[in-house]
Design a protein around this motif. Structure first.
Motif, PDB file in Angstrom:
ATOM      1  N   ASP A 251     -12.606  12.887   6.875  1.00 31.78           N
ATOM      2  CA  ASP A 251     -14.038  12.774   6.588  1.00 31.78           C
ATOM      3  C   ASP A 251     -14.577  11.355   6.790  1.00 31.78           C
ATOM      4  O   ASP A 251     -15.759  11.107   6.583  1.00 31.78           O
ATOM      5  N   VAL A 252     -13.719  10.433   7.224  1.00 34.75           N
ATOM      6  CA  VAL A 252     -14.178   9.101   7.618  1.00 34.75           C
ATOM      7  C   VAL A 252     -14.542   9.080   9.104  1.00 34.75           C
ATOM      8  O   VAL A 252     -15.178   8.143   9.584  1.00 34.75           O
ATOM      9  N   ILE A 253     -14.187  10.138   9.848  1.00 35.75           N
ATOM     10  CA  ILE A 253     -14.394  10.155  11.292  1.00 35.75           C
ATOM     11  C   ILE A 253     -15.038  11.457  11.787  1.00 35.75           C
ATOM     12  O   ILE A 253     -15.335  11.603  12.969  1.00 35.75           O
ATOM     13  N   ALA A 254     -15.261  12.415  10.875  1.00 41.93           N
ATOM     14  CA  ALA A 254     -15.873  13.689  11.277  1.00 41.93           C
ATOM     15  C   ALA A 254     -16.485  14.371  10.062  1.00 41.93           C
ATOM     16  O   ALA A 254     -15.992  14.223   8.940  1.00 41.93           O
ATOM     17  N   VAL A 255     -17.558  15.131  10.301  1.00 45.74           N
ATOM     18  CA  VAL A 255     -18.165  15.930   9.233  1.00 45.74           C
ATOM     19  C   VAL A 255     -18.749  17.186   9.865  1.00 45.74           C
ATOM     20  O   VAL A 255     -19.289  17.151  10.975  1.00 45.74           O
ATOM     21  N   GLY A 256     -18.604  18.313   9.189  1.00 44.65           N
ATOM     22  CA  GLY A 256     -19.127  19.576   9.707  1.00 44.65           C
ATOM     23  C   GLY A 256     -19.959  20.308   8.675  1.00 44.65           C
ATOM     24  O   GLY A 256     -19.794  20.109   7.466  1.00 44.65           O
ATOM     25  N   ASN A 257     -20.828  21.165   9.163  1.00 46.13           N
ATOM     26  CA  ASN A 257     -21.644  22.005   8.278  1.00 46.13           C
ATOM     27  C   ASN A 257     -22.281  23.092   9.115  1.00 46.13           C
ATOM     28  O   ASN A 257     -22.817  22.829  10.198  1.00 46.13           O
ATOM     29  N   GLY A 258     -22.217  24.335   8.643  1.00 46.03           N
ATOM     30  CA  GLY A 258     -22.855  25.430   9.362  1.00 46.03           C
ATOM     31  C   GLY A 258     -22.319  25.562  10.773  1.00 46.03           C
ATOM     32  O   GLY A 258     -21.126  25.795  10.976  1.00 46.03           O
ATOM     33  N   ASN A 259     -23.187  25.364  11.768  1.00 51.23           N
ATOM     34  CA  ASN A 259     -22.769  25.475  13.158  1.00 51.23           C
ATOM     35  C   ASN A 259     -22.676  24.118  13.854  1.00 51.23           C
ATOM     36  O   ASN A 259     -22.734  24.028  15.087  1.00 51.23           O
ATOM     37  N   LEU A 261     -20.488  20.425  14.235  1.00 56.29           N
ATOM     38  CA  LEU A 261     -19.364  19.526  13.990  1.00 56.29           C
ATOM     39  C   LEU A 261     -19.722  18.185  14.616  1.00 56.29           C
ATOM     40  O   LEU A 261     -19.922  18.081  15.832  1.00 56.29           O
ATOM     41  N   PHE A 262     -19.824  17.174  13.776  1.00 55.30           N
ATOM     42  CA  PHE A 262     -20.261  15.828  14.150  1.00 55.30           C
ATOM     43  C   PHE A 262     -19.051  14.919  14.017  1.00 55.30           C
ATOM     44  O   PHE A 262     -18.498  14.777  12.924  1.00 55.30           O
ATOM     45  N   TYR A 263     -18.622  14.301  15.114  1.00 52.84           N
ATOM     46  CA  TYR A 263     -17.349  13.580  15.072  1.00 52.84           C
ATOM     47  C   TYR A 263     -17.308  12.485  16.132  1.00 52.84           C
ATOM     48  O   TYR A 263     -18.064  12.482  17.107  1.00 52.84           O
ATOM     49  N   HIS A 264     -16.379  11.553  15.935  1.00 50.41           N
ATOM     50  CA  HIS A 264     -16.185  10.465  16.875  1.00 50.41           C
ATOM     51  C   HIS A 264     -15.254  10.893  17.995  1.00 50.41           C
ATOM     52  O   HIS A 264     -14.377  11.746  17.813  1.00 50.41           O
ATOM     53  N   GLN A 265     -15.431  10.286  19.131  1.00 48.00           N
ATOM     54  CA  GLN A 265     -14.614  10.564  20.310  1.00 48.00           C
ATOM     55  C   GLN A 265     -13.115  10.470  20.022  1.00 48.00           C
ATOM     56  O   GLN A 265     -12.317  11.213  20.590  1.00 48.00           O
ATOM     57  N   GLN A 266     -12.717   9.560  19.134  1.00 47.88           N
ATOM     58  CA  GLN A 266     -11.303   9.345  18.837  1.00 47.88           C
ATOM     59  C   GLN A 266     -10.804  10.148  17.632  1.00 47.88           C
ATOM     60  O   GLN A 266      -9.674   9.958  17.194  1.00 47.88           O
ATOM     61  N   ALA A 267     -11.605  11.049  17.098  1.00 45.98           N
ATOM     62  CA  ALA A 267     -11.257  11.698  15.835  1.00 45.98           C
ATOM     63  C   ALA A 267     -10.005  12.562  15.921  1.00 45.98           C
ATOM     64  O   ALA A 267      -9.154  12.540  15.023  1.00 45.98           O
ATOM     65  N   PHE A 268      -9.873  13.341  17.001  1.00 50.29           N
ATOM     66  CA  PHE A 268      -8.829  14.361  17.067  1.00 50.29           C
ATOM     67  C   PHE A 268      -7.847  14.077  18.200  1.00 50.29           C
ATOM     68  O   PHE A 268      -8.213  13.512  19.244  1.00 50.29           O
ATOM     69  N   LEU A 307     -20.384   6.050   8.933  1.00 48.88           N
ATOM     70  CA  LEU A 307     -21.284   6.955   9.658  1.00 48.88           C
ATOM     71  C   LEU A 307     -20.891   8.414   9.471  1.00 48.88           C
ATOM     72  O   LEU A 307     -21.763   9.278   9.322  1.00 48.88           O
ATOM     73  N   PHE A 308     -19.589   8.707   9.488  1.00 46.50           N
ATOM     74  CA  PHE A 308     -19.154  10.107   9.386  1.00 46.50           C
ATOM     75  C   PHE A 308     -18.813  10.514   7.955  1.00 46.50           C
ATOM     76  O   PHE A 308     -18.564  11.688   7.699  1.00 46.50           O
ATOM     77  N   ASN A 309     -18.799   9.574   7.043  1.00 42.59           N
ATOM     78  CA  ASN A 309     -18.605   9.915   5.637  1.00 42.59           C
ATOM     79  C   ASN A 309     -19.965  10.161   4.991  1.00 42.59           C
ATOM     80  O   ASN A 309     -20.222   9.805   3.850  1.00 42.59           O
ATOM     81  N   THR A 310     -20.822  10.741   5.797  1.00 46.78           N
ATOM     82  CA  THR A 310     -22.148  11.159   5.346  1.00 46.78           C
ATOM     83  C   THR A 310     -22.093  12.625   4.941  1.00 46.78           C
ATOM     84  O   THR A 310     -21.197  13.354   5.337  1.00 46.78           O
ATOM     85  N   GLN A 311     -23.041  13.043   4.163  1.00 45.98           N
ATOM     86  CA  GLN A 311     -23.179  14.459   3.836  1.00 45.98           C
ATOM     87  C   GLN A 311     -24.113  15.095   4.853  1.00 45.98           C
ATOM     88  O   GLN A 311     -25.235  14.624   5.050  1.00 45.98           O
ATOM     89  N   LEU A 312     -23.648  16.148   5.476  1.00 47.73           N
ATOM     90  CA  LEU A 312     -24.470  16.902   6.418  1.00 47.73           C
ATOM     91  C   LEU A 312     -24.930  18.160   5.696  1.00 47.73           C
ATOM     92  O   LEU A 312     -24.125  19.050   5.401  1.00 47.73           O
TER      93      LEU A 312
END
Length: 444
Positions: A251-259, A261-268, A307-312
């Motif tokens: 959750d420091v590099i990606a966050v998802g909700n509903g439809n 998925l918001f993530y960084h290029q290097q996340a996975f 940035l990705f440890n935001t609530q979506l």
């Protein structure tokens, strides 16, 4: 089944301090041994909860842990009166005392993994507290965390509680910080479990500098406990290189909700394989994969700003907002990206900045502070109503904080027996406000 997501935030405890206990968490290490402000930290958290209520979202509150943890200190051989135990621990092992005073349970994204009844084998909401074995100070939390969750979600008709996984590094479990759920408009969900390494597959890539706190084996065990099936679960490996850059949880590099998925290029480790699997298992959701490139936001900026440890969160159909720390507005690359993002054709239409600086300086942003629980209206009606945030509870808890919390706390203050008594007095009153009963050792 229509489900609605509730956010249950952790209330910051009276011993909130900067001990730098979390190796691999850049912000925690950077602010080690600074003077903290527990009162401000708790009020910032409460104001964030109130702001989400004002947006029309369902918001709950989870109580903190009892700290200092006198039970653990006595188990480790310190004896005498409480004052003597604290003094001996401070003189012999101040880092151990700091661990037993940690207020890290405030980050309830690590409290548990939660699967909604729409996904599980028996139609109940399932909870498994995280064992958090990678860090000693956090490994002390799961028993009381489980007890608090059982008092908030007590109705066994709707809620099922499991014990934490075995306390071994092979089953290192960090809870919802490495778990998210996507779903379509009909409520059909897909639970994403992101792991850092495999304990039983030695050929799996692993980070070299910082620890991978979540194992594949832990994620699969939680999915089995919750009765998930292959069609509604996916196991995705985090990029080991990004862990070594300070991304200690997904959750420091990606966050998802509903439809979305918001993530960084290097996340996975395998982003294309990740997308293919999600599309195959959730084909009718109209998914949005929003990938942020290194050229737009370097990993270091993403980590420093969270940035990705935001609530979506979903404000209305097709309209989502990012609840972001003010650090995002203060980081030029991140602010520029967010300005572009809200002008794109995606469900993320707006960003709301909130001040949670006391938490940020200890290594946790808005998403760290909340545990997401998706429920039907019937399940929501079975939740302990005293733990659901509203104007009255916000005023009452703000008054409670102002009466009981200190506005300065240094590492040397942790040995003060008065701090222990202040904390116990505050928590005893809190359990009455939230109608939790006797959840703490000193009450039992």
């Amino acid at each position: 089944m229509t489900v609605r997501e509730a956010n249950f935030d952790g209330l910051v405890g009276p011993t909130h301090n900067y001990a730098g206990l979390s190796w691999g968490n850049v912000a925690s290490n950077r602010h080690a041994r600074s003077t903290s402000n527990p009162r401000q930290a708790a009020l910032q958290g409460l104001d964030k909860m109130k702001a989400l209520v004002d947006l029309g979202l369902i918001q709950g509150v989870l109580a903190p842990q009892e700290r200092p943890d006198m039970t653990t200190l006595r188990r480790l051989g310190f004896s005498g009166s409480d004052a003597e135990v604290l003094d001996k621990a401070f003189r012999e092992d101040p880092l151990l005392l700091a661990a037993c005073c940690s207020a890290s349970a405030m980050w309830t994204a690590n409290a548990a993994t939660v699967s909604p009844g729409a996904d599980t084998h028996d139609g109940r909401v399932h909870f498994t507290p995280a064992n958090l074995v990678n860090k000693f100070h956090r490994s002390l939390e799961h028993e009381v965390t489980g007890r608090i969750l059982q008092r908030v979600f007590a109705d066994e008709t709707h809620f099922c509680h499991h014990p934490a996984l075995p306390a071994h590094e092979d089953f290192g479990d960090e809870g919802a910080a490495n778990h998210t759920r996507l779903h379509d408009d009909h409520g059909r969900g897909l639970e994403l479990f992101v792991y850092g390494r495999s304990a039983h597959r030695p050929d799996t890539p692993a980070p070299q500098r910082y620890p991978a706190r979540q194992t594949l084996e832990a994620s699969r065990a939680v999915a089995r406990l919750h009765g998930l099936q292959e069609h509604n679960s996916a196991f995705i490996q985090q990029n080991p290189d990004v862990i070594d850059q300070g991304v200690f949880h997904n959750d420091v590099i990606a966050v998802g909700n509903g439809n979305v998925l918001f993530y960084h290029q290097q996340a996975f480790l395998d982003p294309h394989g990740m997308q293919d699997e999600i599309l195959a298992k959730l084909p009718d959701a109209g998914l949005h994969f929003i990938e942020v490139s290194d050229s737009e936001v370097p990993v270091a900026d993403a980590v420093n700003s969270y940035l990705f440890n935001t609530q979506l969160v979903t404000l209305s159909p097709g309209h989502m907002a990012l609840i972001a720390p003010t650090e995002c507005a203060e980081t030029p690359s991140v602010k520029a990206y967010l300005d572009r993002l809200t002008a794109m054709s995606t469900p993320i239409r707006e960003v709301r900045f909130m001040d949670v600086k006391q938490s940020m300086q200890n290594g946790g942003g808005p998403a760290c502070l909340r545990l997401r629980v998706a429920m039907s209206d019937t399940e929501l009606s079975a939740v302990n109503p005293a733990c659901l945030m509203n104007d009255r509870l916000h005023r009452r808890l703000s008054d409670w904080v102002n009466r009981h919390y200190r506005d300065r706390l240094s590492p040397n203050d942790l040995r003060d027996p008065a701090l222990l008594m202040e904390s116990r007095t505050a928590l005893d009153e809190l359990t009455q406000i939230l109608e939790l009963g006797a959840v703490y050792p000193f009450q039992r």
